[in-house]
Scaffold this motif. Structure first.
Motif, PDB file in Angstrom:
ATOM      1  N   LEU A  63       1.033  -1.176  -0.025  1.00 28.28           N
ATOM      2  CA  LEU A  63      -0.087   0.041   0.088  1.00 28.28           C
ATOM      3  C   LEU A  63       0.963   1.311  -0.083  1.00 28.28           C
ATOM      4  CD1 LEU A  63      -2.666   1.654   0.286  1.00 28.28           C
ATOM      5  CD2 LEU A  63      -2.335   1.273   2.873  1.00 28.28           C
ATOM      6  N   VAL A  64       1.795   1.389   0.788  1.00 30.54           N
ATOM      7  CA  VAL A  64       2.789   2.479   0.945  1.00 30.54           C
ATOM      8  C   VAL A  64       3.560   2.710  -0.348  1.00 30.54           C
ATOM      9  CG1 VAL A  64       4.852   3.350   1.907  1.00 30.54           C
ATOM     10  CG2 VAL A  64       3.222   2.213   3.466  1.00 30.54           C
ATOM     11  N   LYS A  65       3.945   1.470  -1.163  1.00 35.89           N
ATOM     12  CA  LYS A  65       4.593   1.643  -2.470  1.00 35.89           C
ATOM     13  C   LYS A  65       3.605   2.365  -3.420  1.00 35.89           C
ATOM     14  CE  LYS A  65       6.881  -1.081  -5.914  1.00 35.89           C
ATOM     15  NZ  LYS A  65       7.510  -2.446  -6.140  1.00 35.89           N
ATOM     16  N   GLN A  66       2.388   1.768  -3.385  1.00 38.52           N
ATOM     17  CA  GLN A  66       1.538   2.175  -4.403  1.00 38.52           C
ATOM     18  C   GLN A  66       1.333   3.770  -3.974  1.00 38.52           C
ATOM     19  OE1 GLN A  66      -1.924  -0.195  -4.013  1.00 38.52           O
ATOM     20  NE2 GLN A  66      -0.993  -1.923  -4.490  1.00 38.52           N
ATOM     21  N   LEU A  67       0.841   4.324  -2.857  1.00 31.73           N
ATOM     22  CA  LEU A  67       0.687   5.700  -2.661  1.00 31.73           C
ATOM     23  C   LEU A  67       1.543   6.399  -3.001  1.00 31.73           C
ATOM     24  CD1 LEU A  67      -0.797   5.005   1.148  1.00 31.73           C
ATOM     25  CD2 LEU A  67      -2.013   5.895  -0.730  1.00 31.73           C
ATOM     26  N   SER A  68       3.132   6.134  -3.086  1.00 27.43           N
ATOM     27  CA  SER A  68       4.283   6.803  -3.402  1.00 27.43           C
ATOM     28  C   SER A  68       4.220   6.874  -5.095  1.00 27.43           C
ATOM     29  CB  SER A  68       5.581   6.229  -3.015  1.00 27.43           C
ATOM     30  OG  SER A  68       6.470   6.950  -3.231  1.00 27.43           O
TER      31      SER A  68
END
Length: 256
Positions: free
Chosen positions: A179-184
């Motif tokens: 999720l963090v990777k996608q948000l970035s």
């Protein structure tokens, strides 16, 4: 964000951070690594204005953190701490709405924009279908997503996560990191997080800041700075560093 010659001590006057110099690049994921007690969370506290340095300064978008007013800073960076608490019967949606407080005054009713941002945050974290559930009815990974959703609802360009995978099993750890990777990547968020797992840090970070005893030992691209010597220097553990063409660089601990 620029970190300029930061030193910090708590009331016990023991120096926790020593002459820290670094920078956070816009749109990247930066992970702070190091053993327990090395100053990772303390540094994050300085970077989010929860800890005031005894020396040096942190600037965000060219402006000293100390000069930001609380609501102004809350519209610029969101923070998810290690330990988060809310009334057990509070619903997911109600908690996420708290992320909109920096954009409202005391007597301002909820706006269409508030509703849109909360809905987006819930959808982005996969929680919209659970918005009416009580928080304590969710799994640990889902609860962590709620706190991230609240930070997203703040609509800030910077997101700070202090050990976001702590106390989660491996499935939920990777769910949160994906999720963090996608948000970035998809939303352009600049992310700073503290992690313990070295392989996860390598896989999900554009930059690693490696710390020991309040100092930065190395920083840069994980594929360049993570070496057997560095891990032994920081953790006192012997590892083998491998590089697989499919999964990239990873470490294998072999003893102390």
């Amino acid at each position: 964000m620029e970190i300029k010659n930061i030193s910090f001590a708590y009331q016990d006057k023991v120096i926790r951070l020593k002459n820290i110099e670094s920078n956070i690049q816009k749109g990247e994921i930066t992970t702070i690594l190091g053993p327990n007690g090395c100053g990772k969370s303390t540094l994050m506290g300085v970077m989010t204005n929860n800890n005031r340095p005894m020396q040096g300064d942190v600037t965000l978008q060219g402006k000293s953190l100390s000069s930001y007013k609380p609501k102004e800073l809350a519209r610029t960076l969101g923070v998810v701490h290690q330990d988060n608490h809310a009334p057990s019967d509070m619903t997911v949606e109600k908690l996420v709405y708290y992320g909109r407080l920096p954009h409202r005054t005391t007597f301002t009713p909820q706006s269409d924009e508030d509703e849109e941002k909360v809905k987006w945050a819930l959808e982005r974290t996969g929680l919209y279908e659970r918005k009416d559930m009580a928080i304590d009815a969710l799994s640990g990974g889902q609860q962590q997503r709620v706190w991230i959703a609240m930070a997203l609802a703040q609509d800030t360009p910077y997101l700070f996560l202090d050990e976001p995978t702590a106390n989660l099993d491996i499935y939920y750890q990777y769910e949160i990191l994906e999720l963090v990777k996608q948000l970035s990547e998809e939303n352009g968020l600049t992310v700073v997080m503290v992690l313990h797992d070295i392989n996860q840090a390598i896989q999900y970070s554009d930059k690693i800041i490696a710390m020991k005893q309040g100092e930065i030992i190395a920083s840069g691209d994980p594929n360049e700075i993570v070496t057997e010597d560095l891990i032994e220097k920081i953790y006192g553990v012997h590892v083998v560093v491998k590089d697989d063409e499919k999964i990239g660089k990873y470490i294998v601990p072999i003893g102390i």
